[in-house]
Design a protein around this motif. Structure first.
Motif, mmCIF file in Angstrom:
data_model
loop_
_atom_site.group_PDB
_atom_site.id
_atom_site.type_symbol
_atom_site.label_atom_id
_atom_site.label_comp_id
_atom_site.label_asym_id
_atom_site.label_seq_id
_atom_site.Cartn_x
_atom_site.Cartn_y
_atom_site.Cartn_z
ATOM 1 N N ALA A 1 43.517 -20.516 45.157
ATOM 2 C CA ALA A 1 43.134 -20.320 46.556
ATOM 3 C C ALA A 1 44.258 -19.726 47.408
ATOM 4 O O ALA A 1 44.803 -20.392 48.275
ATOM 5 N N HIS A 2 44.578 -18.462 47.161
ATOM 6 C CA HIS A 2 45.640 -17.760 47.911
ATOM 7 C C HIS A 2 46.849 -18.681 48.116
ATOM 8 O O HIS A 2 47.289 -18.918 49.243
ATOM 9 N N ARG A 3 47.332 -19.181 47.039
ATOM 10 C CA ARG A 3 48.381 -20.182 47.116
ATOM 11 C C ARG A 3 49.588 -19.873 46.233
ATOM 12 O O ARG A 3 50.507 -20.682 46.139
ATOM 13 N N THR A 4 49.618 -18.712 45.596
ATOM 14 C CA THR A 4 50.737 -18.461 44.673
ATOM 15 C C THR A 4 52.036 -18.154 45.414
ATOM 16 O O THR A 4 53.112 -18.428 44.915
ATOM 17 N N GLY A 5 51.917 -17.586 46.610
ATOM 18 C CA GLY A 5 53.149 -17.239 47.331
ATOM 19 C C GLY A 5 53.600 -18.311 48.308
ATOM 20 O O GLY A 5 54.785 -18.440 48.581
ATOM 21 N N GLY A 6 52.627 -19.080 48.830
ATOM 22 C CA GLY A 6 52.937 -19.944 49.962
ATOM 23 C C GLY A 6 53.596 -21.262 49.611
ATOM 24 O O GLY A 6 53.109 -22.316 50.012
ATOM 25 N N THR A 7 54.686 -21.218 48.917
ATOM 26 C CA THR A 7 55.398 -22.454 48.579
ATOM 27 C C THR A 7 56.431 -22.743 49.663
ATOM 28 O O THR A 7 56.869 -21.840 50.377
ATOM 29 N N ARG A 8 56.809 -23.987 49.737
ATOM 30 C CA ARG A 8 57.781 -24.385 50.765
ATOM 31 C C ARG A 8 59.061 -23.545 50.670
ATOM 32 O O ARG A 8 59.591 -23.050 51.655
ATOM 33 N N ASP A 9 59.587 -23.393 49.460
ATOM 34 C CA ASP A 9 60.840 -22.641 49.305
ATOM 35 C C ASP A 9 60.676 -21.189 49.760
ATOM 36 O O ASP A 9 61.616 -20.587 50.273
ATOM 37 N N ALA A 10 59.494 -20.625 49.576
ATOM 38 C CA ALA A 10 59.285 -19.234 49.982
ATOM 39 C C ALA A 10 59.337 -19.098 51.498
ATOM 40 O O ALA A 10 59.933 -18.157 52.034
ATOM 41 N N PHE A 11 58.727 -20.045 52.209
ATOM 42 C CA PHE A 11 58.777 -19.961 53.670
ATOM 43 C C PHE A 11 60.208 -20.128 54.169
ATOM 44 O O PHE A 11 60.644 -19.420 55.084
ATOM 45 N N TYR A 12 60.937 -21.031 53.567
ATOM 46 C CA TYR A 12 62.335 -21.184 53.974
ATOM 47 C C TYR A 12 63.156 -19.926 53.657
ATOM 48 O O TYR A 12 64.046 -19.536 54.406
ATOM 49 N N ALA A 13 62.841 -19.292 52.528
ATOM 50 C CA ALA A 13 63.555 -18.056 52.187
ATOM 51 C C ALA A 13 63.263 -16.971 53.219
ATOM 52 O O ALA A 13 64.143 -16.188 53.599
ATOM 53 N N ALA B 1 53.840 -27.513 36.903
ATOM 54 C CA ALA B 1 54.671 -27.261 38.082
ATOM 55 C C ALA B 1 53.844 -26.646 39.212
ATOM 56 O O ALA B 1 53.910 -27.101 40.355
ATOM 57 N N ARG B 2 53.065 -25.623 38.898
ATOM 58 C CA ARG B 2 52.374 -24.856 39.928
ATOM 59 C C ARG B 2 50.915 -25.274 40.095
ATOM 60 O O ARG B 2 50.188 -24.697 40.914
ATOM 61 N N GLY B 3 50.478 -26.229 39.299
ATOM 62 C CA GLY B 3 49.129 -26.765 39.492
ATOM 63 C C GLY B 3 48.016 -25.785 39.149
ATOM 64 O O GLY B 3 46.991 -25.742 39.842
ATOM 65 N N ILE B 4 48.166 -25.027 38.096
ATOM 66 C CA ILE B 4 47.189 -23.969 37.783
ATOM 67 C C ILE B 4 45.828 -24.562 37.393
ATOM 68 O O ILE B 4 44.799 -24.234 38.019
ATOM 69 N N ALA C 1 44.774 -27.627 37.742
ATOM 70 C CA ALA C 1 44.277 -28.492 38.810
ATOM 71 C C ALA C 1 43.643 -27.674 39.933
ATOM 72 O O ALA C 1 42.600 -28.034 40.478
ATOM 73 N N ALA C 2 44.264 -26.555 40.286
ATOM 74 C CA ALA C 2 43.744 -25.732 41.376
ATOM 75 C C ALA C 2 42.410 -25.091 41.004
ATOM 76 O O ALA C 2 41.507 -24.977 41.834
ATOM 77 N N ASP C 3 42.284 -24.674 39.758
ATOM 78 C CA ASP C 3 41.024 -24.090 39.299
ATOM 79 C C ASP C 3 39.916 -25.149 39.359
ATOM 80 O O ASP C 3 38.796 -24.877 39.794
ATOM 81 N N ARG C 4 40.246 -26.373 38.927
ATOM 82 C CA ARG C 4 39.260 -27.451 38.939
ATOM 83 C C ARG C 4 38.817 -27.754 40.370
ATOM 84 O O ARG C 4 37.627 -27.870 40.662
ATOM 85 N N GLU C 5 39.773 -27.836 41.279
ATOM 86 C CA GLU C 5 39.432 -28.076 42.690
ATOM 87 C C GLU C 5 38.547 -26.966 43.235
ATOM 88 O O GLU C 5 37.583 -27.213 43.968
ATOM 89 N N PHE C 6 38.872 -25.738 42.879
ATOM 90 C CA PHE C 6 38.114 -24.592 43.392
ATOM 91 C C PHE C 6 36.665 -24.681 42.930
ATOM 92 O O PHE C 6 35.720 -24.480 43.695
ATOM 93 N N ARG C 7 36.474 -25.047 41.676
ATOM 94 C CA ARG C 7 35.116 -25.158 41.136
ATOM 95 C C ARG C 7 34.366 -26.324 41.774
ATOM 96 O O ARG C 7 33.143 -26.295 41.874
ATOM 97 N N HIS C 8 35.124 -27.344 42.241
ATOM 98 C CA HIS C 8 34.498 -28.478 42.936
ATOM 99 C C HIS C 8 34.356 -28.247 44.435
ATOM 100 O O HIS C 8 33.890 -29.122 45.156
ATOM 101 N N LEU D 1 50.112 -22.920 51.928
ATOM 102 C CA LEU D 1 51.088 -24.002 51.804
ATOM 103 C C LEU D 1 50.417 -25.333 51.482
ATOM 104 O O LEU D 1 50.929 -26.114 50.680
ATOM 105 N N GLU D 2 49.251 -25.571 52.098
ATOM 106 C CA GLU D 2 48.550 -26.824 51.859
ATOM 107 C C GLU D 2 48.169 -26.963 50.371
ATOM 108 O O GLU D 2 48.217 -28.051 49.800
ATOM 109 N N GLY D 3 47.829 -25.853 49.772
ATOM 110 C CA GLY D 3 47.482 -25.854 48.349
ATOM 111 C C GLY D 3 48.681 -26.078 47.447
ATOM 112 O O GLY D 3 48.552 -26.181 46.228
ATOM 113 N N ASN D 4 49.869 -26.112 48.053
ATOM 114 C CA ASN D 4 51.079 -26.331 47.264
ATOM 115 C C ASN D 4 51.705 -27.696 47.528
ATOM 116 O O ASN D 4 52.866 -27.917 47.168
ATOM 117 N N SER D 5 50.947 -28.590 48.139
ATOM 118 C CA SER D 5 51.582 -29.857 48.533
ATOM 119 C C SER D 5 52.060 -30.657 47.333
ATOM 120 O O SER D 5 53.007 -31.423 47.428
#
Lengths: 341, 341, 341, 341
Positions: free
Chosen positions: A289-301, B122-125, B127-134, B141-145
């Motif tokens: 869900a458009h989430r590959t770039g939006g990590t915390r470290d990326a925003f800080y960078a 690490a990146r929740g690959i 898990a994220a696919d499963r959530e998307f299907r649900h 950023l929220e998707g990276n919590s």
């Protein structure tokens, strides 16, 4: 003595999102910081400060008239990471005002997730977990009947900017032949990174894994469609990591559903995706869900690159970390602003 | 003139599984090939050929008495990839008979899948696919919590043989600090590959991602248990890639289910896993059905490495690709034969 | 209780040459150390200790009879770095006695110096300094009329043991095509390090820079002679880094003097070289007095590798750092002992 | 229809020096080429073509008045590789005229030769050859009494532009700690390439090998003098690869002659160096006649990079291979034009 004003107008970002306290302290050492975070900075506030403004962090509208009223302005630092048409780029060039953006802050997390998703499609990681949970797992060689090794597989990269090059470095240990299609680059750039400059057709035909990092321009909307997917090898992997608009999205879903190729995507024509969108149940596709770039470290960078370059600019030196807007290419860009941070 | 007999007794492998036609042709150029694929080679057949046997490919029982009846035998090449207690290793050493196995054939696919699964945790690959299907996906950023960057995360490797070293090379571009625990190795081996020799406790405490590649020996069964999982950082990732017996499996599942750590495993105490095994619905764990090593290319590599070394041995040269059985360590090994190919 | 005796008989080395105090302390922790440094250990001394000897560091004669009198011996660790014919290798194998040598200690300094000398020949470093001191220097492009770029030049490596592989790693950033000729190795070893297995003739014909790291065996004395030098490209570089006996030395000097190729050598048929030896004034050759391997750090590495492996062996584990003597190949070696340390 | 004129005014280069026929053909495909090679292009010729000129390759004077008369000019491509004060950089910026130079063409040969010279100083290559020719060579360890290993030695790089970064990549296999001093760069650039940002003093004090790649500016003439050499470790190596004016040359010679440090230099305060200049007989210094960059391949790269970027510019795209002149830094530069090609 006049003040050095720094306008911070970062929507859809906030200052806390992009700057750790130590970086914010460096920002404040450069001048008096005026922030508008909850809404775009109101016109009267902008106008009041323009005469003393030396730096703008954010996406403030800056037509030629405003630039005329900001004689001390040295740089506009876009922190959204896409150049928008609300700045008069040519006028900035004429005045020697830097217009820059720390866009490459997202390259490292996107490249990492791109590799994660490519390895997933190749080795069937998500699919195998799903089968196991359904009690239909297959062991050993049988469990690999639909997998391929990423190591050594021919790779194609469409769009060879920061993201593509970062990915290229990450996959070096896998010893892939890497083809690159990027009409904006001379072949020397491609060859220096041990890749083969390629036409789009050759890349699609020869690659087992295709990564798309291309930006959207006025010229390339939907340039990857039914014909292009048909060129791909059966079972090949297609990863859409940049902008949904560069592909014909429904043709991509069809190519995945038919089993012709396997697909992963981080972007969608409309986000958030509707609850009943058929993409949610399409087989053969890995969803993110458009989430590959939006990590915390990326925003800080993003923030620390912006401040580091601002420091150089205030010393009369050129910026080194951010990308510069070129009037010609900036005007070709068609990215919509990101609506989710 | 006497014949050069090559006994091929490869169960649970078959010759077709491990040799492409071109490799099989090279095998046949070395002598007269006698094959038993559907069952272990019957004793009478073995005995009949022993006097003229120069090479054995497979897991034939070879006690001292049989070795006495095979005066021309130069090498026993195990193609299952684990040394079993059915060969008199000391007697082979005394006679100058090579006992070798192309075990490193699996290192490359296992390391690749290990990285795939580590990036997934690490990146929740998945898990994220499963959530998307649900319909519960989260964007940006929220998707990276609950994610972390693999790049730069402290890594720990337990067991630094072929698999661990291959993984170490794959992750170089991610610039991790890498700690290694391997009580069989001098620190020089670890340091040469830019890793830090470490105690087990320090490795568990400091690492964000822990890879287990350790073999099972008589001394290390279940050495990773409740106490060890408790040492790990909250949210750290634990990947079990070698043998289930080195961990206390239920303690591992508990650590995953509680949310303390995230886990991926390719191996299970009993395989196939029972239909109602609770592992199938344990949260926080990524499941793979003993399939990371068993790729088609790996089986072919097994065969081509075996034949290449046989060619050297027949010329009076030492083998270069296979691992040699050392009597001391071979007797410590406790691996069960693999039951699925 | 019996004592654990460690015989140290290191001529032409000394213990101080190869062990820093901390390493010597580790050695002494393994047993009671008996040293003979000024001469080979006298027979009566050896005989007296044999029954309790567990380790030998050095080049003591160990025929079968002596091995019979050393029932507790676990390893013979040659610290000269070439296996000599004064040990009954087959008898050691039968008894499970490790015979090993930390020969790879020299690989790193030799590879470094090999690259230094190759870059010198390619870019004319020593020649340009000499011209400058003679007042005949040439500037800019003119000063490069006889140079070539090492980067990208086709490289050939003859002999792909520790030295050749270390060199291969050092030159990776130069992106050379690397051909390897080594009749003792399967092509897989060569290809894994991104080199091309090659015949000797093809290697000589295609390479701009040829490195010789081959050991001398009973079969390859003088295998690089007039015919081989004639195959090389005009202006190509030939670096002799291992043993003088593998080349026809006078043919090599002639090829250099004629200007056909450029040569560098670290070894000579007789060392020290005679005062009036014509090699001293031969043009087109870069001279080094058998000094590329013998650096202080290399000697210390020799000792620390030896002790680290002795520690493993005393714990019942196989050695990991030293090379093992294989009876078959050990008997083929023809290296003279080094007469200078 | 108007013509597209390309002015080629390349002194001290010539077109043949920098362009292979295939590259020249690409140049000619971009417009009508007007060349002046034997002298700077005469004013009347320049003036005649200005109205139709789209590209300038070379060092033509371009003050604001001339720019006013060149309304179609898109780029000035300096092929000498140093920006000179004969162009009104600010006026170019205002008009959107690219001012660029393919300076990085020299980075690869200079970095290669820098490493060659550093290895020479470390391992004593030239010195050992000289001793051998004088009959005073020393063998083995004795021959290494004044050498050190480059591998692992702490390295310092002063000036981290194209040259410094290219060198950094070349030395990766040697695993040095690398300190960088460059006041024009943010620490992020340094750290991304696995180097430590450093002060000048710390770098000098801690490094065993110091490379100088700094450009001359109005602010740094002679910034490396007696005090700085005194900070260096005894026996450390100092390599001057960029411009003589950044050091106090006589202090450098003194530091070499005294034996405190070892020195290599490719540049001199006056070139050609006088016949009786004492530098020719100074001990402890390795001499190179401004020849590390000027290789045939580098000159051709200069031309091909220039043409590749011209092709992009003519398509309305930004240049990718050449460096851009920034008005602020261009005005700080103090490099004299190179007088020898």
């Amino acid at each position: 003595m006049s003040r050095n004003i720094i306008l911070v107008d970062p929507l859809p970002r906030t200052l806390d999102l992009i700057m750790e306290p130590s970086v914010r302290a460096r920002l404040e050492a450069l001048g008096e910081v005026i922030v508008s975070e909850d809404r775009q900075m109101p016109a009267e506030e902008v106008e009041r400060y323009l005469p003393d403004t030396v730096l703008i962090f954010g996406q403030t509208d800056m037509p030629r008239e405003r630039l005329d009223r900001a004689p001390r302005l040295k740089a506009i630092i876009n922190v959204e990471s896409n150049f928008l048409p609300n700045v008069d780029y040519q006028a900035c060039v004429e005045r020697g005002i830097w217009v820059i953006t720390p866009a490459s802050a997202f390259a490292s997390p996107v490249a990492e997730a791109s590799l994660a998703m490519a390895l997933d499609l190749a080795r069937g990681i998500t699919a195998a977990d799903r089968e196991f949970r359904h009690g239909t797992e297959r062991y050993g060689l049988e469990g690999n009947s639909e997998t391929f090794r990423f190591a050594g597989a021919p790779v194609g990269i469409i769009g060879f900017g920061d993201l593509g090059r970062e990915l290229r470095e990450l996959i070096r240990p896998f010893r892939n032949t890497v083809r690159v299609f990027d009409p904006w680059l001379p072949k020397e750039i491609v060859e220096r990174l041990d890749c083969l400059p390629s036409t789009l057709d050759e890349l699609l035909r020869e690659s087992q894994v295709v990564f798309v990092f291309a930006s959207v321009t006025s010229e390339n909307e939907g340039f990857l469609g039914k014909k292009e997917f048909a060129l791909m090898k059966p079972g090949a992997a297609f990863l859409l990591m940049s902008r949904a608009a560069v592909v014909d999205f429904s043709a991509m879903l069809e190519a995945a559903a038919s089993g012709h190729i396997r697909v992963a995507t981080d972007v969608f024509p409309e986000e958030p995706v509707k609850a009943d969108d058929p993409v949610r149940s399409t087989p053969g596709i890995l969803l993110s869900a458009h989430r590959t770039g939006g990590t915390r470290d990326a925003f800080y960078a993003l923030g620390s690159m912006a401040v580091a370059d601002a420091e150089l600019i205030m010393k009369g030196l050129p910026p080194r970390l951010c990308r510069r807007a070129d009037p010609a290419t900036a005007s070709m860009m068609r990215s919509k602003p990101v609506s989710v941070s």
